[in-house]
Design an enzyme around this catalytic site. Structure first.
Site, PDB file in Angstrom:
ATOM      1  N   GLU A 266       8.756   5.476  -4.063  1.00  0.00           N
ATOM      2  CA  GLU A 266       7.598   5.943  -3.310  1.00  0.00           C
ATOM      3  C   GLU A 266       6.341   5.128  -3.607  1.00  0.00           C
ATOM      4  OE1 GLU A 266       7.818   8.442  -7.090  1.00  0.00           O
ATOM      5  OE2 GLU A 266       9.197   7.681  -5.568  1.00  0.00           O
ATOM      6  N   MET A 267       6.299   4.492  -4.790  1.00  0.00           N
ATOM      7  CA  MET A 267       5.105   3.736  -5.147  1.00  0.00           C
ATOM      8  C   MET A 267       4.954   2.470  -4.316  1.00  0.00           C
ATOM      9  SD  MET A 267       3.515   5.593  -7.119  1.00  0.00           S
ATOM     10  CE  MET A 267       2.185   4.419  -7.316  1.00  0.00           C
ATOM     11  N   GLU A 268       6.054   1.957  -3.810  1.00  0.00           N
ATOM     12  CA  GLU A 268       5.959   0.781  -2.957  1.00  0.00           C
ATOM     13  C   GLU A 268       5.108   1.089  -1.726  1.00  0.00           C
ATOM     14  OE1 GLU A 268       8.917  -2.477  -0.770  1.00  0.00           O
ATOM     15  OE2 GLU A 268       9.712  -1.015  -2.196  1.00  0.00           O
ATOM     16  N   GLY A 269       5.300   2.287  -1.165  1.00  0.00           N
ATOM     17  CA  GLY A 269       4.495   2.692  -0.018  1.00  0.00           C
ATOM     18  C   GLY A 269       3.041   2.929  -0.388  1.00  0.00           C
ATOM     19  N   ALA A 272       1.346  -0.395  -0.868  1.00  0.00           N
ATOM     20  CA  ALA A 272       1.138  -1.044   0.432  1.00  0.00           C
ATOM     21  C   ALA A 272      -0.049  -0.412   1.155  1.00  0.00           C
ATOM     22  CB  ALA A 272       2.399  -0.939   1.284  1.00  0.00           C
TER      23      ALA A 272
END
Length: 578
Positions: A266-269, A272
């Site tokens: 979820e941290m990738e989102g 971003a």
């Protein structure tokens, strides 16, 4: 005998007053008279009687009475005081503009101080805040499964929030067999850690020496490292941290702040989202601007993240705040708090979406033919409305676990005789599993809660990244278009070559379409994901982007920005002289 009168031809040094001009009455000249002066000699009949008398008139009717002489003396003194004060004020004014603004500081910090140090250059001469150095660097290592890449970011603090000046990145070279990521070393922790040396050499070269001790470094590995198992993964991460801390001058972000870790999906989102809104100028400044939503479509997963707004009192079925749960992410950035909705859908990236749709269609054929027990239909070309007219593709379809057709089925998917984008969207929507149980309403798909776009994010900007961008920009779509226009694009692509005339002026568009029979599928899946999955109105405007302000979009910049704030999990490694 001296006289106050200027003697012709004398060489007197000019005083400081001669260099300045002051408004006001002209300065009086005092004259020293001879002591034996006789006032009655050669008297002027028009002279006032008391002009040269040592005894002043006591006539109360005289002009200003007895105080005329003392008044003249006081006025002269006042003029001299005024001129002296004016000169001092003028000199101080010059010093104010000429002297360094930070002249009272005790010298630059080891991180660069309030002004630029050494070979570093900035776009201004002084930091906006004395609490921050003028220049800051940050290092972020993206440890992917195919290779590791370092991003060296340079920021300045000329304004209230850090401004990105430059980005340098470099990737590890690929091996002869397989990738060059940390996971490719199969548990050899020390070898994996040393593989980052080539990247750290880039950091040593790009970051001036006087800034290195206050330049944080973090390593974010992808889920590929997790495939090694917990023990091997943990050992590799520990070896990476140990080498960075002992060999290089850069401070490593603490474990508590995720300095060296396998990054949660979820941290990738979230990162971003930070990247996009930072580059748009919507976060980081003093103003509370509406933020943009970010929808990222990768190969294996898709992410959605936005900041919903709710009414002050419940209305229209909407609550007053975002419901609690794993979908809620509270972000503190630049002295501002954001309550974000986020979710990462594993298995719904563009490549997985293709397989999901093919598997859904094959399962339907199986259900239709299972009573006969025959699988001869698998040997024949299977009509697939998501393949463009006149095109076909042999596909190895991964079926759901324990499916009667087996783990993998290889079939020939062939486009219909006439374009059928509507039927393609039927299969795309079916693969979203909209009918799954919704425990917390409202839900998007797969039973996942999501605040409604129309009610909580009606007018703000929506940015589509990655494959959203690739599949539309390569066919000549503008930066902004509506969901309905995306549907129209999909309809044109599904027609096959006879409907592709409109794409001929677009460089390489026809070549790309001929090489990918699933382009019809990709666009219809994107439309179904946005319209049916996320519930976006069909006339909602969206934007596609690969860069903003010349900077690549992705999670690395968003993960680096929080490292510039206080209490972000690191301290300078060298002593700072205060």
């Amino acid at each position: 005998m001296s006289s106050g009168v200027e003697v012709s031809g004398s060489q007197r040094r000019p005083g400081i007053w001669s260099y300045f001009s002051f408004p006001g009455p002209r300065r009086r000249v005092s004259v020293t008279l001879p002591r034996n002066f006789d006032p009655n000699r050669d008297a002027d009949s028009f002279e006032k009687p008391d002009r040269h008398s040592r005894r002043r008139s006591t006539n109360p009717d005289g002009f200003m009475g007895d105080h005329k002489g003392s008044s003249i003396m006081n006025q002269g003194q006042r003029l001299r005081y005024i001129k002296t004060g004016g000169v001092i004020a003028f000199i101080l004014l010059i010093l104010y503009f000429v002297a360094p603004r930070d002249g009272l500081s005790k010298g630059p910090l080891s991180s660069g101080g309030n002004t630029a140090s050494g070979d570093a250059k900035a776009q201004c001469t002084k930091s906006y805040s004395k609490e921050k150095p003028l220049i800051q660097y940050a290092l972020m290592i993206d440890a992917g499964s195919q290779g590791s890449r370092i991003h060296v970011y340079k920021f300045n603090n000329c304004g209230p929030s850090p401004a990105l000046e430059n980005e340098v990145f470099e990737q590890t070279a690929k091996k002869e067999k397989g990738g060059s990521g940390l996971s490719s070393y199969d548990g050899d922790a020390e070898a994996a850690a040393k593989s980052l040396d080539v990247l750290m050499e880039v950091a040593l070269r790009e970051v001036p020496k006087e800034y290195q001790g206050c330049t944080p470094v973090a390593v974010k590995a992808t889920a590929g490292l997790r495939k090694l198992g917990k023990e091997k993964s943990d050992n590799t991460l520990a070896a990476v941290r140990r080498r960075l801390e002992t060999v290089y001058p850069f401070p490593v972000v603490s474990e508590e702040k995720g300095g060296v870790e396998v990054m949660p999906g979820e941290m990738e989102g979230v990162y971003a989202w930070i990247t996009v809104n930072y580059l748009l100028g919507k976060i980081g400044g003093p103003d509370k601007n509406p933020t943009a939503a970010v929808l990222d479509l990768g190969g294996g997963s898709t992410q959605i993240i936005f900041e919903p707004t709710f009414p002050d009192v419940p209305r229209g079925g909407l609550p007053t705040k975002l419901a609690e749960g794993d979908h809620k992410y509270t972000l503190n950035f630049a002295a501002r708090e954001f309550a974000l909705y986020q979710h990462s859908y594993l298995g719904y990236g563009i490549m997985e979406a293709r397989n999901n749709l093919h598997a859904t269609l094959l399962d339907s054929l199986y259900q239709t033919n299972k009573e006969s027990g025959s699988t001869e239909y698998l040997k024949q070309p299977i009509t697939n409305p998501c393949i463009a007219v006149g095109m076909s593709r042999e596909v190895a379809v991964a079926m759901p676990a324990s499916h009667p057709l087996g783990a993998t089925v290889t079939v020939n998917m062939t486009g219909p005789a006439t374009s059928s984008p509507t039927q393609c969207r039927y299969w795309a929507e079916k693969s979203l599993h909209k009918d799954d149980e919704c425990k917390l309403a409202p839900c998007a798909f797969r039973g996942i809660y999501q605040p409604p776009f129309e009610g909580t994010f009606a007018r703000e900007a929506v940015y589509l990244l990655s494959y959203f961008y690739d599949r539309t920009s390569e066919l000549g779509m503008p930066e902004s278009f509506s969901i309905r226009e995306l549907q129209d694009l999909a309809d044109k692509v599904c027609r096959g070559e006879e409907g592709w005339d409109v794409f001929k002026p677009v460089p390489k568009a026809i070549e790309e379409l001929k090489g990918r029979p699933e382009w019809c599928l990709d666009l219809n899946f994107q439309f179904s994901l946005l319209r049916s999955g996320y519930g976006m109105p069909i006339d909602r405007e969206v934007r596609i982007a690969k860069k903003i302000a010349g900077n690549e979009l992705g999670w690395c910049l968003g993960a680096s920005l929080p490292l510039l704030e206080a209490n972000s999990g690191w301290k300078c490694k060298i002593h700072q002289d205060q």
